[in-house]
Design an enzyme around this catalytic site. Structure first.
Site: not given
Ligand code: BES
Ligand code: MN
Ligand code: MN
Length: 454
Positions: A87, A118, A152, A179, A314, A398, A426
């Site tokens: 996803d 990603d 994810e 990831d 307003t 995360s 993102h």
């Molecule tokens: N791949 C990322 C996590 C990540 C990014 C780890 C860069 C290390 C370095 C993952 O797809 C992601 O975006 N995780 C989210 C959290 C999730 C619970 C939506 C995040 O880290 O904001």
């Molecule tokens: Mn990811």
């Molecule tokens: Mn991500």
């Protein structure tokens, strides 16, 4: 043909195949993409079958399907569980993309498109590594279980239930995930720590309904002003989070580890360039790398309320909202932190408004030793695949599932990242460097090959 020659000979074919997956807009956050999600799951399942995996299944969940496949014919050899996600994040704002988000395009040695880094590009690296091994060796030299999820980016809602119900089946000697990111171009990296994440939303209500700001303005509470005042008190002058007890449980990083992290080939100049702001700010007393990887934070992700359309209206709005999050480090308990944050926010708000506080998701931080011999195999494979020295890093992002897996199976988790911090995950113009995509396929194939002698 030798493994590496075969991978080299398939460069164009691999890239064309990855583009197919990237063209499917499998955005997990939006229900209008339900059929695209299903299409992407099926695409992944088909490619796993072509790579020689068996018992490939698409398991429906309460939200988005999970793809599983395995190859367990290397008797007596180690078994790894590879995890990734098909996803992607929404592509908006669409007008900021140089080429459309779901029309993958190569420019200057980079492949652009939503999901390139990603995580579709990184998932494809593993599928092609497995396929290359099977093609050149007739069978896989080790055992592998593959689990690719479709939620994810919305918090892996169904995954935990699946793992609990399939504990036996998912058992492995190690978890492998791609990831994450490399420290920088030319620096292949293994990530041994991630921050946890709590995500919150607050709704503040003042007047029972929107009010004419001329008729009422001057005598009534404005929830936007009150929200703004509250938010301005969440950090102190040294950029420390002002929530009482917030830092109490945060693990203190040893002098030795701090030294190791601060001596990595990390370039502040590059970081400043990527950020592109006139200046930087962060918790006093810590280096930037420490602020990003080993210190907890609180950030505002969005704030809205009142009239935001064209022209002027307003109004004193009835409500104001904010989305905020806390990144957590080892030993901080997400549930405890959520309580502390809520209590503090409620205390900061005057009795002129009411507030609704919601915890949208929580995820634990993760850090683990890298002394297990599998990490040496990974380092060697990365160095062979990239022709560059590999390093161990921590990261600020995360992946809640990594902690869950580590807690459940108590096995080493090997995070081989092939993204880069400036590849716009993102965001508009997400991309992956082709050199890392190809280097990734080679490294992962060599890593899997070397697991046979673990
Ligand atoms: N791949 C990322 C996590 C990540 C990014 C780890 C860069 C290390 C370095 C993952 O797809 C992601 O975006 N995780 C989210 C959290 C999730 C619970 C939506 C995040 O880290 O904001
Ligand atoms: Mn990811
Ligand atoms: Mn991500």
């Amino acid at each position: 043909m030798e493994l590496i020659d075969y991978i080299e000979s398939r460069r164009e074919a691999h890239l064309d195949e990855l583009k197919e997956l990237l063209r499917i807009p499998s955005v997990s956050a939006k229900s209008e993409h339900k059929s695209d999600i299903e299409k992407a799951a099926k695409w992944v399942a088909d490619k796993l079958r072509l790579a020689g995996l068996e018992n490939v299944e698409i398991t429906p969940t309460k939200m988005h399907p999970l793809v599983y496949g395995e190859s367990l014919r290397a008797t007596g050899k180690p078994t790894v569980l590879f995890y990734g996600h098909y996803d992607v994040q929404p592509a908006e704002p669409l007008d900021l993309w140089t080429s459309p988000a779901f029309e993958p395009t190569v420019r200057d040695g980079n492949l652009f498109g939503r999901g390139t880094a990603d995580d579709k590009g990184q998932v494809h690296i593993h599928i092609k590594a497995l396929e290359s091994l099977r093609h050149t060796q007739g069978k896989l030299p080790m055992n592998v279980k593959v689990m690719i999820e479709g939620e994810e980016e919305v918090g892996s809602v169904s995954l935990w239930d699946f793992v609990r119900r399939n504990r036996q089946r998912l058992q492995a000697d190690a978890l492998v995930v791609s990831d994450t990111s490399m420290l920088a171009k030319g620096v292949p990296s293994i990530t041994y720590g991630l921050r946890g994440l709590n995500y919150y939303q607050i709704e503040i209500t003042g007047p029972a309904q929107d009010l004419h700001s001329g008729v009422f303005g001057g005598a009534v509470p404005n929830p936007i002003t009150i929200l703004g005042e509250m938010i301005s008190k969440l950090h102190d002058r040294n950029f420390r989070v002002s929530v009482p007890d917030f830092y109490d449980d945060a693990a203190v990083v040893s002098r030795q580890e701090r030294k190791a992290l601060n001596s990595l080939p990390w370039k502040e100049k590059e970081f400043r360039k990527t950020v592109g702001a006139p200046g930087l700010c962060g918790e006093k007393g810590f280096s930037i790398v420490e602020q990003l990887w080993v210190r907890p934070t609180l950030e505002l992700n969005g704030i809205w309320g009142g009239y935001t359309g064209e022209g002027a209206k307003t109004v004193i709005p009835s409500k104001a909202y904010a989305k905020l999050s806390t990144r957590l480090v080892p030993n901080q308990d997400p549930a405890k932190i959520a309580k502390l944050v809520e209590r503090h926010i409620r205390k900061l708000l005057p009795k002129l408004v009411t507030a609704k506080f919601e915890v949208l998701s929580t995820g634990k931080p993760w850090v683990a030793p890298y002394s297990h011999p599998i990490f040496q195999k990974a380092i060697h494979a990365l160095e062979a695949g990239f022709g560059k020295k590999a390093v161990f890093i921590r990261e600020g992002g995360s992946i809640p599932f990594v902690t869950q897996m580590h807690d459940t199976f108590k096995v080493p988790c090997v995070l081989l990242g092939f993204g880069l911090p400036d590849e716009n995950a993102h965001a508009p113009d997400e991309h992956i460097a082709l050199e890392n995509y190809y280097g990734g396929i080679k490294s992962v194939a060599l890593f899997y090959e070397q697991l046979a002698t673990l």
